[in-house]
Motif scaffolding. Structure first.
Motif, PDB file in Angstrom:
ATOM      1  N   PRO A 194      39.456  20.028 -20.393  1.00 55.34           N
ATOM      2  CA  PRO A 194      38.871  21.330 -20.072  1.00 55.34           C
ATOM      3  C   PRO A 194      39.177  22.281 -21.185  1.00 55.34           C
ATOM      4  O   PRO A 194      40.208  22.061 -21.972  1.00 55.34           O
ATOM      5  N   PRO A 195      38.430  23.278 -21.197  1.00 62.35           N
ATOM      6  CA  PRO A 195      38.703  24.327 -22.308  1.00 62.35           C
ATOM      7  C   PRO A 195      40.030  24.981 -21.828  1.00 62.35           C
ATOM      8  O   PRO A 195      40.334  24.928 -20.617  1.00 62.35           O
ATOM      9  N   LEU A 196      40.647  25.644 -22.965  1.00 57.29           N
ATOM     10  CA  LEU A 196      41.848  26.384 -22.685  1.00 57.29           C
ATOM     11  C   LEU A 196      41.551  27.828 -22.864  1.00 57.29           C
ATOM     12  O   LEU A 196      40.988  28.181 -23.938  1.00 57.29           O
ATOM     13  N   LYS A 206      50.164  24.444 -28.423  1.00 57.00           N
ATOM     14  CA  LYS A 206      51.420  23.446 -28.643  1.00 57.00           C
ATOM     15  C   LYS A 206      51.666  22.721 -27.183  1.00 57.00           C
ATOM     16  O   LYS A 206      51.721  21.305 -27.317  1.00 57.00           O
ATOM     17  N   LEU A 207      51.700  23.300 -26.213  1.00 65.25           N
ATOM     18  CA  LEU A 207      51.949  22.870 -24.761  1.00 65.25           C
ATOM     19  C   LEU A 207      50.713  22.021 -24.284  1.00 65.25           C
ATOM     20  O   LEU A 207      51.248  21.076 -23.581  1.00 65.25           O
ATOM     21  N   ALA A 208      49.504  22.239 -24.479  1.00 66.72           N
ATOM     22  CA  ALA A 208      48.659  21.499 -24.256  1.00 66.72           C
ATOM     23  C   ALA A 208      47.955  20.547 -25.129  1.00 66.72           C
ATOM     24  O   ALA A 208      46.652  19.960 -24.896  1.00 66.72           O
ATOM     25  N   ALA A 209      48.463  20.153 -26.275  1.00 68.03           N
ATOM     26  CA  ALA A 209      48.253  19.504 -27.245  1.00 68.03           C
ATOM     27  C   ALA A 209      47.499  18.260 -26.856  1.00 68.03           C
ATOM     28  O   ALA A 209      48.205  17.521 -26.137  1.00 68.03           O
ATOM     29  N   GLY A 210      46.262  17.907 -27.171  1.00 69.56           N
ATOM     30  CA  GLY A 210      45.639  16.721 -26.961  1.00 69.56           C
ATOM     31  C   GLY A 210      45.014  16.637 -25.478  1.00 69.56           C
ATOM     32  O   GLY A 210      44.287  15.727 -25.059  1.00 69.56           O
ATOM     33  N   ARG A 211      44.984  17.791 -24.788  1.00 67.78           N
ATOM     34  CA  ARG A 211      44.492  17.703 -23.491  1.00 67.78           C
ATOM     35  C   ARG A 211      43.691  18.784 -23.223  1.00 67.78           C
ATOM     36  O   ARG A 211      43.125  19.219 -21.988  1.00 67.78           O
ATOM     37  N   TYR A 212      43.054  19.509 -24.168  1.00 66.79           N
ATOM     38  CA  TYR A 212      42.033  20.570 -24.136  1.00 66.79           C
ATOM     39  C   TYR A 212      40.862  20.700 -25.169  1.00 66.79           C
ATOM     40  O   TYR A 212      41.145  19.786 -26.184  1.00 66.79           O
ATOM     41  N   SER A 213      39.941  20.904 -24.944  1.00 65.02           N
ATOM     42  CA  SER A 213      38.676  20.806 -25.686  1.00 65.02           C
ATOM     43  C   SER A 213      38.436  21.920 -26.705  1.00 65.02           C
ATOM     44  O   SER A 213      38.693  21.800 -28.103  1.00 65.02           O
ATOM     45  N   ARG A 214      38.559  23.406 -26.352  1.00 66.23           N
ATOM     46  CA  ARG A 214      38.484  24.105 -27.109  1.00 66.23           C
ATOM     47  C   ARG A 214      39.529  25.431 -26.636  1.00 66.23           C
ATOM     48  O   ARG A 214      39.655  25.300 -25.398  1.00 66.23           O
ATOM     49  N   ALA A 215      39.806  26.479 -27.346  1.00 68.33           N
ATOM     50  CA  ALA A 215      40.788  27.414 -26.753  1.00 68.33           C
ATOM     51  C   ALA A 215      40.289  28.749 -27.238  1.00 68.33           C
ATOM     52  O   ALA A 215      39.904  28.991 -28.623  1.00 68.33           O
ATOM     53  N   GLY A 216      40.344  29.563 -26.462  1.00 64.01           N
ATOM     54  CA  GLY A 216      40.208  31.163 -26.601  1.00 64.01           C
ATOM     55  C   GLY A 216      40.706  32.186 -25.577  1.00 64.01           C
ATOM     56  O   GLY A 216      41.521  31.780 -25.155  1.00 64.01           O
ATOM     57  N   PHE A 217      40.198  33.356 -25.423  1.00 64.97           N
ATOM     58  CA  PHE A 217      40.719  34.339 -24.822  1.00 64.97           C
ATOM     59  C   PHE A 217      39.709  34.892 -23.699  1.00 64.97           C
ATOM     60  O   PHE A 217      38.586  35.103 -24.129  1.00 64.97           O
ATOM     61  N   HIS A 251      42.621  32.243 -34.969  1.00 63.04           N
ATOM     62  CA  HIS A 251      41.404  31.408 -35.080  1.00 63.04           C
ATOM     63  C   HIS A 251      40.914  30.871 -33.791  1.00 63.04           C
ATOM     64  O   HIS A 251      40.971  29.459 -33.830  1.00 63.04           O
ATOM     65  N   ALA A 252      40.640  31.699 -33.022  1.00 69.69           N
ATOM     66  CA  ALA A 252      40.241  30.974 -31.470  1.00 69.69           C
ATOM     67  C   ALA A 252      38.757  30.671 -31.703  1.00 69.69           C
ATOM     68  O   ALA A 252      38.002  30.728 -32.545  1.00 69.69           O
ATOM     69  N   ASP A 253      38.442  29.601 -30.780  1.00 73.94           N
ATOM     70  CA  ASP A 253      37.217  29.118 -30.885  1.00 73.94           C
ATOM     71  C   ASP A 253      36.239  30.017 -29.997  1.00 73.94           C
ATOM     72  O   ASP A 253      34.983  29.811 -30.132  1.00 73.94           O
ATOM     73  N   TYR A 254      36.529  30.851 -29.200  1.00 74.08           N
ATOM     74  CA  TYR A 254      35.584  31.915 -28.529  1.00 74.08           C
ATOM     75  C   TYR A 254      36.367  33.127 -27.674  1.00 74.08           C
ATOM     76  O   TYR A 254      37.669  33.056 -28.046  1.00 74.08           O
ATOM     77  N   VAL A 255      35.555  34.037 -27.558  1.00 69.49           N
ATOM     78  CA  VAL A 255      36.223  35.186 -26.852  1.00 69.49           C
ATOM     79  C   VAL A 255      35.315  35.693 -25.594  1.00 69.49           C
ATOM     80  O   VAL A 255      34.061  35.926 -25.790  1.00 69.49           O
ATOM     81  N   ALA A 256      35.853  35.721 -24.536  1.00 70.90           N
ATOM     82  CA  ALA A 256      35.180  36.374 -23.289  1.00 70.90           C
ATOM     83  C   ALA A 256      35.864  37.800 -22.950  1.00 70.90           C
ATOM     84  O   ALA A 256      36.804  37.833 -22.961  1.00 70.90           O
ATOM     85  N   VAL A 257      34.971  38.945 -22.886  1.00 69.09           N
ATOM     86  CA  VAL A 257      35.405  40.080 -22.276  1.00 69.09           C
ATOM     87  C   VAL A 257      34.860  40.670 -20.734  1.00 69.09           C
ATOM     88  O   VAL A 257      33.467  40.403 -20.780  1.00 69.09           O
ATOM     89  N   GLY A 258      35.609  41.105 -20.263  1.00 70.52           N
ATOM     90  CA  GLY A 258      34.826  41.784 -18.823  1.00 70.52           C
ATOM     91  C   GLY A 258      35.341  43.145 -18.908  1.00 70.52           C
ATOM     92  O   GLY A 258      36.368  43.683 -18.951  1.00 70.52           O
ATOM     93  N   ALA A 264      33.563  31.304 -16.242  1.00 70.79           N
ATOM     94  CA  ALA A 264      33.932  29.788 -15.964  1.00 70.79           C
ATOM     95  C   ALA A 264      32.967  29.027 -16.763  1.00 70.79           C
ATOM     96  O   ALA A 264      33.192  28.140 -17.722  1.00 70.79           O
ATOM     97  N   ASP A 265      31.623  29.036 -16.477  1.00 64.01           N
ATOM     98  CA  ASP A 265      30.593  28.444 -17.104  1.00 64.01           C
ATOM     99  C   ASP A 265      30.420  28.504 -18.617  1.00 64.01           C
ATOM    100  O   ASP A 265      30.328  27.505 -19.291  1.00 64.01           O
ATOM    101  N   TRP A 266      30.482  29.899 -19.173  1.00 57.89           N
ATOM    102  CA  TRP A 266      30.203  30.150 -20.491  1.00 57.89           C
ATOM    103  C   TRP A 266      31.616  29.776 -21.251  1.00 57.89           C
ATOM    104  O   TRP A 266      31.400  28.962 -22.238  1.00 57.89           O
ATOM    105  N   ILE A 267      32.551  29.747 -20.522  1.00 61.91           N
ATOM    106  CA  ILE A 267      33.739  29.187 -21.607  1.00 61.91           C
ATOM    107  C   ILE A 267      33.842  27.729 -21.328  1.00 61.91           C
ATOM    108  O   ILE A 267      34.064  27.062 -22.447  1.00 61.91           O
ATOM    109  N   ARG A 268      32.895  26.943 -20.391  1.00 62.96           N
ATOM    110  CA  ARG A 268      32.831  25.544 -20.563  1.00 62.96           C
ATOM    111  C   ARG A 268      31.522  25.184 -21.298  1.00 62.96           C
ATOM    112  O   ARG A 268      31.307  23.913 -21.447  1.00 62.96           O
ATOM    113  N   GLN A 269      30.816  26.118 -21.760  1.00 67.83           N
ATOM    114  CA  GLN A 269      29.533  25.976 -22.524  1.00 67.83           C
ATOM    115  C   GLN A 269      28.462  25.233 -21.588  1.00 67.83           C
ATOM    116  O   GLN A 269      27.709  24.356 -22.060  1.00 67.83           O
ATOM    117  N   GLN A 270      28.635  25.882 -20.524  1.00 70.06           N
ATOM    118  CA  GLN A 270      27.567  25.409 -19.404  1.00 70.06           C
ATOM    119  C   GLN A 270      26.752  26.670 -19.187  1.00 70.06           C
ATOM    120  O   GLN A 270      26.994  27.974 -19.389  1.00 70.06           O
TER     121      GLN A 270
END
Length: 424
Positions: free
Chosen positions: A122-124, A187-198, A216-223, A406-412
């Protein structure tokens, strides 16, 4: 975003009876694939306030409240069914890893929340606070993300919850903290996530883009965030207030003179600008609108004698290390990663017209920005009923908002998202 208000949103709650505190564990309850409910910490009212329930469709309220669809009795969470019966709900298994990490010599408390069973990676997402002083750990946003199947890292902002340090609203320091949080989460989720952002809500919209550049995040979402300075936010609030009261363009121009004066005083940290403020107060003393202005801070400054502002203005109105001329546009322009911005269409606390214009301009420059607006929603993506006196009574978080994030973070992309409109 109000500097002295805990939480993302405050509306009139007159007539609502508050429930006794519940005793159920915070977490996600229900059966996967069906209606899930999040039980989270109180958003206001102190330790004696009841826990809150949040459904993924946006319905929220106090556990055990009057006619509430969610009850907690002897540690068991029950949800009202269509036939009126309350059915006990099992707690969804999540993998939670508490941790502590350091930023600028201050130790902060965090927790990584992951699905107990993985179907792929899953994304982080790191949850970035707004202006609230309530802890991030145990809040509803991280648990909603977890209920949507994301890996989430939540942490208590410095000066809140189990974190050390002093509470601040200095965007640069908070961005450093958020970047350190993402580093720890990776570090904690190493190997268990696809991409990481805020994800950042409200004031977090000023912090998350800067943190994304640092980490150097992979994405940003703002509400319901803003692409403007805090000084411009105050001005836009005043303009919106006056438009709602029916004032014309000439009156709005005069009001901008007033916000220029109060903004100059704030930007100087109460070291200069008193003569300018006194001049506009004299100039418009006979204007009825002058005595009704609120804004983020302008109304408060207008109401006080100059002697009081000189003596105690800074410690009372400028005590959170806010960067009044913070360049939000530059922070966004520095990013090349995908960004999602979701705005409330009728936001009184963070009026969105200027933000929409600036995001459109950045998109025109080639920045990968997706923009959605939910009509008839106020700050926090809350739907509301407007009372005859102009006050608003919130009803729920608008449907589709959580799913969009959630969908946008999952790239859906599984349109539609309630009443949300994608702005081309």
């Amino acid at each position: 975003m109000k500097r002295y208000v805990a939480g993302l949103l405050v509306f009139s709650m007159a007539g609502i009876a508050f429930a006794a505190p519940a005793t159920c564990d915070y977490g996600v309850y229900g059966e996967s694939g069906k209606s899930l409910v999040v039980i989270s910490n109180p958003t206001a009212g102190g330790a004696s306030a009841p826990e809150r329930y949040t459904f993924l469709d946006g319905h929220r309220g106090d556990v055990n409240g009057n006619d509430a669809p969610v009850r907690c009795e002897q540690g068991v969470v029950s949800v009202r069914q269509p036939d009126g019966r309350y059915l006990a709900q099992a707690k969804v298994a999540l993998r939670e890893t508490p941790t502590r990490f350091t930023s600028h010599g201050t130790e902060l408390a965090g927790v990584l929340i992951e699905p107990a069973q993985f179907n792929g990676k899953p994304p982080l997402v790191v949850f970035v606070h707004g202006s609230e002083k309530t802890p991030g750990i145990g809040g509803y946003y991280p648990l909603v993300f977890a209920a949507e199947g994301l890996a989430v890292f939540a942490y208590d902002k410095r000066g809140t919850g189990a974190s050390g340090g002093d509470y601040t609203q200095n965007f640069e320091l908070l961005a450093d903290d958020a970047a350190a949080a993402l580093d720890q989460a990776r570090k904690l989720a190493a190997g268990r996530y696809s991409r990481a952002g805020f994800f950042g809500g409200s004031q977090g919209g000023w912090v998350a883009p800067r943190a994304a550049a640092l980490a150097h995040a992979d994405y940003v979402a703002v509400g319901f965030g803003l692409v403007m300075t805090p000084l411009e936010e105050d001005q836009q609030q005043v303009v919106l207030e006056m438009r709602e009261k029916g004032y014309d363009a000439a009156a709005l121009a005069k009001a901008r003179e007033v916000t220029d004066a109060t903004g100059a005083l704030m930007a100087s940290h109460f070291t200069a600008g008193y003569d300018q403020l006194a001049a506009v107060k004299r100039k418009f003393a006979n204007e009825a609108w002058l005595h009704t202005i609120e804004g983020e801070f302008t109304g408060e400054l207008l109401a006080e004698p100059e002697a009081d502002l000189r003596r105690t203005g800074a410690p009372r109105h400028d005590n959170l290390n806010l960067l009044w001329n913070y360049d939000a546009t530059a922070a966004i322009r520095s990013l090349s990663v995908p960004q999602l911005w979701v705005l409330a269409g009728d936001d009184r606390e963070a009026p969105g017209s200027v933000t929409r214009e600036r995001l459109a301009a950045l998109k025109h420059e080639g920045k990968p920005i997706d923009l959605y607006v939910f009509p008839h929603t106020d700050h926090g993506m809350y739907e509301f009923v407007q009372n005859p006196d102009g006050s608003r009574r919130v009803t729920r978080i608008t449907d589709g908002y959580f799913r969009l994030l959630a969908d946008w973070i999952r790239q859906q992309d599984t349109l539609p998202y309630g009443t949300g409109e994608r702005i081309p």
